[in-house]
Scaffold this motif. Structure first.
Motif, PDB file in Angstrom:
ATOM      1  N   TRP A 128       0.986  -1.138   0.048  1.00  0.00           N
ATOM      2  CA  TRP A 128      -0.143  -0.018  -0.081  1.00  0.00           C
ATOM      3  C   TRP A 128       0.871   1.209   0.061  1.00  0.00           C
ATOM      4  CZ3 TRP A 128      -5.169   1.367  -0.462  1.00  0.00           C
ATOM      5  CH2 TRP A 128      -5.310   2.521   0.071  1.00  0.00           C
ATOM      6  N   LEU A 165      -3.790  -1.383   7.878  1.00  0.00           N
ATOM      7  CA  LEU A 165      -4.257  -1.273   6.589  1.00  0.00           C
ATOM      8  C   LEU A 165      -5.577  -0.803   6.538  1.00  0.00           C
ATOM      9  CD1 LEU A 165      -3.541  -5.032   5.306  1.00  0.00           C
ATOM     10  CD2 LEU A 165      -2.988  -2.933   4.162  1.00  0.00           C
ATOM     11  N   ARG A 200      -6.402   2.794   4.679  1.00  0.00           N
ATOM     12  CA  ARG A 200      -7.426   2.775   3.443  1.00  0.00           C
ATOM     13  C   ARG A 200      -8.524   3.899   3.875  1.00  0.00           C
ATOM     14  NH1 ARG A 200      -7.227  -3.612   3.017  1.00  0.00           N
ATOM     15  NH2 ARG A 200      -5.698  -3.861   1.530  1.00  0.00           N
TER      16      ARG A 200
END
Length: 223
Positions: A35, A209, A213
């Motif tokens: 990411w 994560l 996001r």
């Protein structure tokens, strides 16, 4: 929430929650790296240690965390064992024996991984821990390192936010407060304790994560 509470709400067997959790954490940290590779190298970052424990407060753990300034994007972290300190230090040594301090190795590992995400000439902020400057200089020789004198914890933010009119490392402290608010085992007062450091690392990777996001979709508030 706890694994049992998750199972109750979802109306599934607790063993299923455990299996899903263990399956998800096997790739979570690599997904976090993937990411962060989507973004340009950071020019301003903050890092520090968040403390928790495994099994008992006599066996503390340190989570070295690095975030991007302003965006609060989590770049990476490392979990390491550390010896007990303060009033329980003598009792901890008596009951469990000497406990090795792995914080330095974890910090060096984190900094080594972070070099691909951080500009060589970045501004790096941290608190005034005397061990930090040497490691920053070693892994980011061209960066500018600012050390901040720590403040007293506020009632809000689970003690991670500081009683300061202006907190120079607010992005980092705010993220630590969100860790404690969203990861059950990191609550200040909880009966859901970590039994294995690797499971804590996986749990943090899953949250990181989710956190990143959500920031990307503009829903990164503290609520």
């Amino acid at each position: 929430m706890s694994q049992r509470e998750a199972a109750r709400i979802l109306k599934i067997n607790p063993k299923t929650v455990v299996r899903k959790f263990r399956f998800a954490i096997t790739t979570a940290k690599e997904e976090l790296k993937g990411w962060n590779q989507k973004f340009q190298p950071c020019t301003e970052v903050e890092f520090d240690d968040l403390e928790t424990f495994e099994h008992t407060k006599c066996k503390p753990l340190s989570v070295t965390l690095m975030v991007e300034y302003r965006t609060r994007r989590i770049l990476g972290f490392e979990v390491a064992q550390m010896p007990a300190k303060g009033r329980i230090a003598a009792f901890a040594r008596k009951k469990y024996g000497p406990r090795a301090d792995h914080r330095s190795q974890a910090r060096k590992k984190l900094f080594s991984e972070m070099r691909s995400f951080i500009s060589p000439t970045a501004l790096i902020r941290s608190d005034s821990n005397p061990y930090y400057p040497k490691d920053v200089k070693r892994y980011f020789p061209k960066a500018r390192h600012e050390t901040i004198l720590g403040g007293r914890g506020a009632i809000v933010g689970q003690g991670e936010l500081k009683k300061l009119k202006w907190d120079p490392i607010f992005s980092l402290n705010h993220t630590c407060a969100m860790f404690r608010a969203h990861i059950n085992r990191l609550f200040r007062k909880t009966w859901c304790t970590t039994k294995r450091a690797d499971q804590l690392a996986g749990h943090i990777a899953l949250y990181a994560l989710f956190h990143n996001r959500r920031l990307a979709t503009g829903k990164g508030g503290s609520s």
